[in-house]
Design a protein around this motif. Structure first.
Motif, mmCIF file in Angstrom:
data_model
loop_
_atom_site.group_PDB
_atom_site.id
_atom_site.type_symbol
_atom_site.label_atom_id
_atom_site.label_comp_id
_atom_site.label_asym_id
_atom_site.label_seq_id
_atom_site.Cartn_x
_atom_site.Cartn_y
_atom_site.Cartn_z
ATOM 1 N N LYS A 4 0.890 -1.261 0.021
ATOM 2 C CA LYS A 4 0.003 -0.145 0.003
ATOM 3 C C LYS A 4 0.658 0.935 -0.161
ATOM 4 O O LYS A 4 1.820 1.305 0.794
ATOM 5 C CB LYS A 4 -0.949 0.088 1.240
ATOM 6 C CG LYS A 4 -1.756 1.245 1.575
ATOM 7 C CD LYS A 4 -2.630 1.243 2.707
ATOM 8 C CE LYS A 4 -3.426 2.488 2.790
ATOM 9 N NZ LYS A 4 -2.773 3.721 2.932
ATOM 10 N N VAL A 6 1.925 4.578 0.857
ATOM 11 C CA VAL A 6 2.029 5.631 2.046
ATOM 12 C C VAL A 6 2.062 6.986 1.802
ATOM 13 O O VAL A 6 3.230 7.471 1.106
ATOM 14 C CB VAL A 6 3.183 5.199 3.329
ATOM 15 C CG1 VAL A 6 3.026 6.223 4.679
ATOM 16 C CG2 VAL A 6 2.871 3.812 3.640
ATOM 17 N N ARG A 9 -0.929 12.194 4.394
ATOM 18 C CA ARG A 9 -1.759 12.142 5.081
ATOM 19 C C ARG A 9 -1.797 10.844 6.153
ATOM 20 O O ARG A 9 -2.058 11.019 7.346
ATOM 21 C CB ARG A 9 -3.232 11.910 4.599
ATOM 22 C CG ARG A 9 -3.540 13.156 3.548
ATOM 23 C CD ARG A 9 -4.866 13.006 2.950
ATOM 24 N NE ARG A 9 -5.215 14.247 1.951
ATOM 25 C CZ ARG A 9 -5.650 15.436 2.253
ATOM 26 N NH1 ARG A 9 -5.790 15.602 3.468
ATOM 27 N NH2 ARG A 9 -5.919 16.536 1.480
ATOM 28 N N ASP A 10 -1.103 9.844 5.583
ATOM 29 C CA ASP A 10 -0.863 8.700 6.601
ATOM 30 C C ASP A 10 -0.101 9.156 7.589
ATOM 31 O O ASP A 10 0.040 8.608 9.082
ATOM 32 C CB ASP A 10 -0.538 7.473 5.970
ATOM 33 C CG ASP A 10 -1.453 7.134 4.733
ATOM 34 O OD1 ASP A 10 -2.600 7.034 5.391
ATOM 35 O OD2 ASP A 10 -0.936 6.670 3.849
ATOM 36 N N LEU A 49 6.433 4.199 8.901
ATOM 37 C CA LEU A 49 5.367 3.888 7.847
ATOM 38 C C LEU A 49 6.262 3.587 6.484
ATOM 39 O O LEU A 49 5.538 3.037 5.696
ATOM 40 C CB LEU A 49 4.558 4.896 7.722
ATOM 41 C CG LEU A 49 3.305 4.966 9.066
ATOM 42 C CD1 LEU A 49 2.391 6.312 8.990
ATOM 43 C CD2 LEU A 49 2.563 3.896 9.301
ATOM 44 N N TYR A 51 7.501 5.813 4.662
ATOM 45 C CA TYR A 51 7.139 7.033 3.843
ATOM 46 C C TYR A 51 8.289 7.602 2.687
ATOM 47 O O TYR A 51 9.329 7.466 3.411
ATOM 48 C CB TYR A 51 6.327 8.359 4.715
ATOM 49 C CG TYR A 51 6.140 9.500 3.741
ATOM 50 C CD1 TYR A 51 5.092 9.536 2.826
ATOM 51 C CD2 TYR A 51 7.018 10.652 3.661
ATOM 52 C CE1 TYR A 51 5.024 10.672 2.038
ATOM 53 C CE2 TYR A 51 6.793 11.847 3.073
ATOM 54 C CZ TYR A 51 5.652 11.730 2.208
ATOM 55 O OH TYR A 51 5.514 12.761 1.296
ATOM 56 N N GLU A 142 -3.769 14.868 -2.333
ATOM 57 C CA GLU A 142 -2.553 14.826 -1.289
ATOM 58 C C GLU A 142 -1.636 15.645 -1.930
ATOM 59 O O GLU A 142 -0.707 16.272 -1.138
ATOM 60 C CB GLU A 142 -2.360 13.247 -1.066
ATOM 61 C CG GLU A 142 -1.276 13.074 -0.155
ATOM 62 C CD GLU A 142 -0.774 11.765 0.096
ATOM 63 O OE1 GLU A 142 0.248 11.075 -0.275
ATOM 64 O OE2 GLU A 142 -1.788 10.879 0.618
#
Length: 350
Positions: A4, A6, A9-10, A49, A51, A142
């Protein structure tokens, strides 16, 4: 299964901060008031995460292009657009910035097309301005947070991007106040039922003014199409509704200048002189309507030039790192809508 993606916003959700704060931290934006503890929390969340920041966006923060993008939602084809663009262009020149414009289509849903934002990012825009016609809230893609952004005529649904809007409610209330000071007590409003922020703001302003003067805000309100035909229909209903001259409104405040055109026609057909028998006021100061009517129409001007200039000035501050977007984003900045008095207002004859 593919991993997924990232997004920023995550990271913001994981760190418990705004997207704007994440952008400032990860892009090392200077002169922000973000604490060291918050910076640490953001960086930890981004690492945890996985990112991956947009390399182009990071380049934009360190290698300014001197160009800002103005993304318009069909305003370039409206009578108001010229003043917004002129205000933006002249302010951009004062900041040694070049203004690039993309005219987008009008949408039924309040969102911004990601591909159009990406077009500016691909051209290394230092910042983006989004100007809309009707929506009071928009959803931003985003990657629009990759560079400083500002909204004209709309609010960011997430409350993270500074925005500018006309104070139409106060402008409408000032019309009623002027008419009351001129001697009018029976003031009608030719309204429209189109569900846009201007409809709500102008009706609320009319009601504010009537209540402040101790007058009934509901006695003389008629809704119709927001065009000349609707203004004619509403004014005929307001002025020729089986009323005696003693009960008939002495002033008609129209939702916009196009409706005021129809109000002039209705008054003429009823044998009423403007402004001797009835005063008429519009809204928008939409050239060439006010000056083309006889007598010239008194109306309320929308601060289009000022909004364009404000947007570029604010954006320039964010690009330079001297602005404070977090403090300015939660509530839209409202600019005054001044009354332009011409020949359509006079004291009532009765």
């Amino acid at each position: 299964m593919p991993r997924k993606h990232v997004g920023i916003r995550d990271v913001a959700a994981a760190a418990g901060v705004s997207v704007t704060t994440v952008s400032h931290v990860l892009n090392d934006t200077p002169h922000t008031r973000t604490s060291d503890e918050t910076k640490s929390r953001v960086r930890e969340a981004a690492t945890r995460l996985g990112y991956q920041p947009n390399r182009l966006a990071r380049g934009l923060r360190t290698q300014a292009s001197g160009m800002v993008g103005l993304l318009t939602e069909e305003i370039a084809t409206t009578p108001h657009a010229g003043r917004i663009i002129l205000g933006a262009q002249e302010e951009a020149s004062r900041h040694n910035l070049t203004l690039a414009i993309i005219n987008s289509r009008l949408r039924s849903e309040p969102d911004v097309e990601p591909t159009e934002v990406q077009a500016f990012l691909d051209r290394q825009a230092d910042g983006i301005i989004y100007a809309t016609v009707y929506h009071d809230e928009v959803v931003l893609p985003e990657h629009m947070h990759a560079v400083p952004s500002v909204l004209i005529g709309a609010r960011d649904r997430d409350g993270e991007v500074p925005s500018i809007m006309p104070d139409e409610r106060a402008g409408a209330a000032s019309v009623v106040d002027l008419l009351v000071r001129t001697g009018h007590r029976r003031i009608a409003f030719a309204a429209t039922s189109v569900d846009v922020p201007a409809t709500r703001g102008r009706l609320l302003g009319y009601r504010d003014g009537m209540l402040a003067a101790g007058l009934d805000p509901d006695a003389n309100v008629v809704e119709a199409e927001s065009e000349a035909a609707g203004g004619y229909e509403a004014t005929m209903a307001l002025l020729d509704h089986g009323r005696s001259p003693e009960d008939r409104p002495t002033a008609v405040f129209c939702y916009n200048d196009r409706m005021a055109m129809g109000a002039y026609r209705a008054a003429a057909e009823l044998g009423l002189s403007i402004p001797a028998d009835v005063s008429i006021v519009g809204f928008d100061d939409q050239a060439p309507i006010p000056a083309s009517l006889y007598p010239a129409l008194s109306t309320v001007a929308l601060p289009h030039y000022e909004m364009g200039a404000w947007a570029v000035r604010t954006l320039a501050g964010l690009i330079e790192g001297s602005g404070e977007p977090d403090a300015a984003s939660a509530v839209a900045t409202l600019l005054p809508c001044p009354i332009v008095e011409r020949g359509s207002i006079a004291p009532p004859a009765r």
